[in-house]
Design a protein around this motif. Structure first.
Motif, PDB file in Angstrom:
ATOM      1  N   ALA A 137       0.701  -1.303  -0.074  1.00 33.44           N
ATOM      2  CA  ALA A 137      -0.030   0.021  -0.075  1.00 33.44           C
ATOM      3  C   ALA A 137       0.771   1.379  -0.178  1.00 33.44           C
ATOM      4  N   LYS A 138       1.801   1.257   0.852  1.00 30.43           N
ATOM      5  CA  LYS A 138       2.735   2.458   0.993  1.00 30.43           C
ATOM      6  C   LYS A 138       3.474   2.800  -0.303  1.00 30.43           C
ATOM      7  N   ARG A 139       3.769   2.023  -1.552  1.00 31.74           N
ATOM      8  CA  ARG A 139       4.135   2.235  -2.573  1.00 31.74           C
ATOM      9  C   ARG A 139       3.393   3.522  -3.323  1.00 31.74           C
ATOM     10  N   ARG A 140       2.176   3.637  -2.695  1.00 30.13           N
ATOM     11  CA  ARG A 140       1.159   4.953  -3.568  1.00 30.13           C
ATOM     12  C   ARG A 140       1.133   5.832  -2.485  1.00 30.13           C
ATOM     13  N   LYS A 141       0.537   7.085  -3.004  1.00 34.04           N
ATOM     14  CA  LYS A 141       0.212   8.141  -2.325  1.00 34.04           C
ATOM     15  C   LYS A 141      -1.248   7.813  -1.579  1.00 34.04           C
ATOM     16  N   ASN A 142      -1.514   8.363  -0.436  1.00 34.92           N
ATOM     17  CA  ASN A 142      -2.816   8.084   0.356  1.00 34.92           C
ATOM     18  C   ASN A 142      -3.173   6.456   0.404  1.00 34.92           C
ATOM     19  N   PRO A 143      -2.186   5.740   1.058  1.00 34.70           N
ATOM     20  CA  PRO A 143      -2.333   4.343   1.338  1.00 34.70           C
ATOM     21  C   PRO A 143      -3.380   3.971   2.210  1.00 34.70           C
ATOM     22  N   LEU A 144      -4.092   2.879   1.768  1.00 32.97           N
ATOM     23  CA  LEU A 144      -5.300   2.225   2.561  1.00 32.97           C
ATOM     24  C   LEU A 144      -4.967   0.775   2.487  1.00 32.97           C
ATOM     25  N   LEU A 145      -5.417   0.069   3.798  1.00 33.45           N
ATOM     26  CA  LEU A 145      -5.495  -1.411   3.981  1.00 33.45           C
ATOM     27  C   LEU A 145      -6.832  -1.915   4.020  1.00 33.45           C
ATOM     28  N   LEU A 146      -7.130  -2.883   3.122  1.00 34.35           N
ATOM     29  CA  LEU A 146      -8.598  -3.473   3.343  1.00 34.35           C
ATOM     30  C   LEU A 146      -8.300  -4.726   3.884  1.00 34.35           C
ATOM     31  N   LYS A 147      -9.172  -5.047   4.968  1.00 35.95           N
ATOM     32  CA  LYS A 147      -9.238  -6.230   5.551  1.00 35.95           C
ATOM     33  C   LYS A 147     -10.496  -7.081   4.723  1.00 35.95           C
ATOM     34  N   ILE A 148     -10.119  -8.248   4.397  1.00 35.99           N
ATOM     35  CA  ILE A 148     -10.998  -9.211   3.774  1.00 35.99           C
ATOM     36  C   ILE A 148     -11.341 -10.246   4.705  1.00 35.99           C
ATOM     37  N   ASP A 149     -12.475 -10.541   4.371  1.00 35.29           N
ATOM     38  CA  ASP A 149     -13.173 -11.923   5.310  1.00 35.29           C
ATOM     39  C   ASP A 149     -13.152 -13.158   4.290  1.00 35.29           C
ATOM     40  N   ALA A 150     -12.255 -13.971   4.442  1.00 35.56           N
ATOM     41  CA  ALA A 150     -11.985 -14.769   3.463  1.00 35.56           C
ATOM     42  C   ALA A 150     -13.224 -16.077   3.626  1.00 35.56           C
ATOM     43  N   GLN A 151     -13.863 -16.130   4.281  1.00 34.68           N
ATOM     44  CA  GLN A 151     -15.234 -17.058   4.256  1.00 34.68           C
ATOM     45  C   GLN A 151     -16.223 -16.632   3.563  1.00 34.68           C
ATOM     46  N   PRO A 174     -15.396  -9.647  -4.122  1.00 31.46           N
ATOM     47  CA  PRO A 174     -16.689  -8.749  -4.230  1.00 31.46           C
ATOM     48  C   PRO A 174     -16.680  -7.682  -3.290  1.00 31.46           C
ATOM     49  N   PRO A 175     -17.237  -6.597  -3.461  1.00 35.02           N
ATOM     50  CA  PRO A 175     -17.073  -5.661  -2.194  1.00 35.02           C
ATOM     51  C   PRO A 175     -17.451  -6.050  -0.846  1.00 35.02           C
ATOM     52  N   SER A 176     -18.639  -7.066  -1.051  1.00 37.75           N
ATOM     53  CA  SER A 176     -19.014  -7.388   0.393  1.00 37.75           C
ATOM     54  C   SER A 176     -17.814  -8.405   1.090  1.00 37.75           C
ATOM     55  N   SER A 177     -17.077  -8.649   0.519  1.00 37.41           N
ATOM     56  CA  SER A 177     -15.809  -9.489   1.513  1.00 37.41           C
ATOM     57  C   SER A 177     -15.158  -8.380   2.261  1.00 37.41           C
ATOM     58  N   ILE A 178     -15.036  -7.211   1.958  1.00 37.28           N
ATOM     59  CA  ILE A 178     -14.281  -6.154   2.551  1.00 37.28           C
ATOM     60  C   ILE A 178     -14.884  -5.791   3.909  1.00 37.28           C
ATOM     61  N   THR A 179     -14.377  -6.184   5.035  1.00 33.22           N
ATOM     62  CA  THR A 179     -14.894  -5.921   6.411  1.00 33.22           C
ATOM     63  C   THR A 179     -14.266  -4.510   7.025  1.00 33.22           C
ATOM     64  N   GLU A 180     -13.193  -4.050   6.618  1.00 30.47           N
ATOM     65  CA  GLU A 180     -12.914  -2.787   7.198  1.00 30.47           C
ATOM     66  C   GLU A 180     -11.789  -2.231   6.215  1.00 30.47           C
ATOM     67  N   VAL A 181     -11.783  -0.963   6.160  1.00 22.40           N
ATOM     68  CA  VAL A 181     -10.823  -0.160   5.503  1.00 22.40           C
ATOM     69  C   VAL A 181     -10.120   0.912   6.359  1.00 22.40           C
ATOM     70  N   ILE A 182      -8.724   0.753   6.342  1.00 20.36           N
ATOM     71  CA  ILE A 182      -7.828   1.066   7.219  1.00 20.36           C
ATOM     72  C   ILE A 182      -6.984   2.296   6.671  1.00 20.36           C
ATOM     73  N   GLU A 183      -6.810   3.653   7.173  1.00 18.84           N
ATOM     74  CA  GLU A 183      -6.103   4.348   6.481  1.00 18.84           C
ATOM     75  C   GLU A 183      -4.610   4.632   6.958  1.00 18.84           C
ATOM     76  N   LEU A 184      -3.977   4.491   6.197  1.00 19.80           N
ATOM     77  CA  LEU A 184      -2.372   4.436   6.772  1.00 19.80           C
ATOM     78  C   LEU A 184      -1.752   5.842   6.691  1.00 19.80           C
ATOM     79  N   GLU A 185      -0.623   5.995   7.330  1.00 23.63           N
ATOM     80  CA  GLU A 185       0.013   7.335   7.410  1.00 23.63           C
ATOM     81  C   GLU A 185       1.185   7.121   6.503  1.00 23.63           C
TER      82      GLU A 185
END
Length: 185
Positions: A137-151, A174-185
């Protein structure tokens, strides 16, 4: 070989093994492997790399913190990141409940609409740990981390394959598998 040259050579190896083996006269097997002597010869065709040896290639593989490459006997492959089609070897590694995907804020709206797509690659790249996905994520500007529910993703028809070193590959998520969006600094 100094560290700068190792990084440049590793990037060049990735270009060859992930994206354009045929351009350099290489044929990959179904799983993305080619002979180390063949890769060495392909690299040596480039003026900057005429002095590269098999030992240099093995050193890069051994010291790569991201473990991008795998050597089996006298064969080498890029573990992930392919735009050319390859098969994934089966693994008995247990799929974690959650996986992580590094991206950036500018991509978030598209991801919310269409999900996480492989883009120019064959598969989506995910990590077992937030720290490893954060590197991507940090290779780009405004990085984010997405947490995915594998099940949840499996229930939606997504397939996963373990690529090694915390990296999992999947079909589009699918978008429904994303459980959290985490902003990184």
């Amino acid at each position: 070989m100094n560290k700068h040259d190792e990084v440049k050579l590793s990037s060049f190896m990735a270009k060859i093994l992930r994206h354009s083996p045929q351009k350099f006269g290489l044929t990959l097997d179904d799983y993305g492997f080619c002979g180390i002597p063949n890769l060495t010869k392909a690299i040596q065709t480039q003026p900057r790399w005429q002095q590269v040896t098999e030992d240099d290639i093995r050193q890069i593989v051994a010291t790569s913190p991201k473990q991008r490459y795998l050597i089996k006997g006298n064969q080498i492959k890029a573990r992930y990141g392919h735009s050319v089609p390859i098969l994934q070897e089966p693994s008995d590694r247990q799929l974690p409940r959650f996986l992580y995907h590094g991206t950036h804020k500018e991509a978030l709206e598209a991801i919310k609409g269409k999900g996480i797509l492989p883009m120019g690659r064959q598969q989506v790249h995910l990590s077992e740990s937030p720290s490893f996905a954060t590197l991507a994520a940090k290779r780009r500007k405004n990085p984010l981390l997405l947490k995915i529910d594998a099940q949840s993703a499996i229930e939606a028809g997504v397939t996963f394959h373990f690529a090694g070193n915390e990296v999992w590959l999947s079909t589009s998520l699918p978008p429904s598998s994303i459980t959290e969006v985490i902003e990184l600094e």
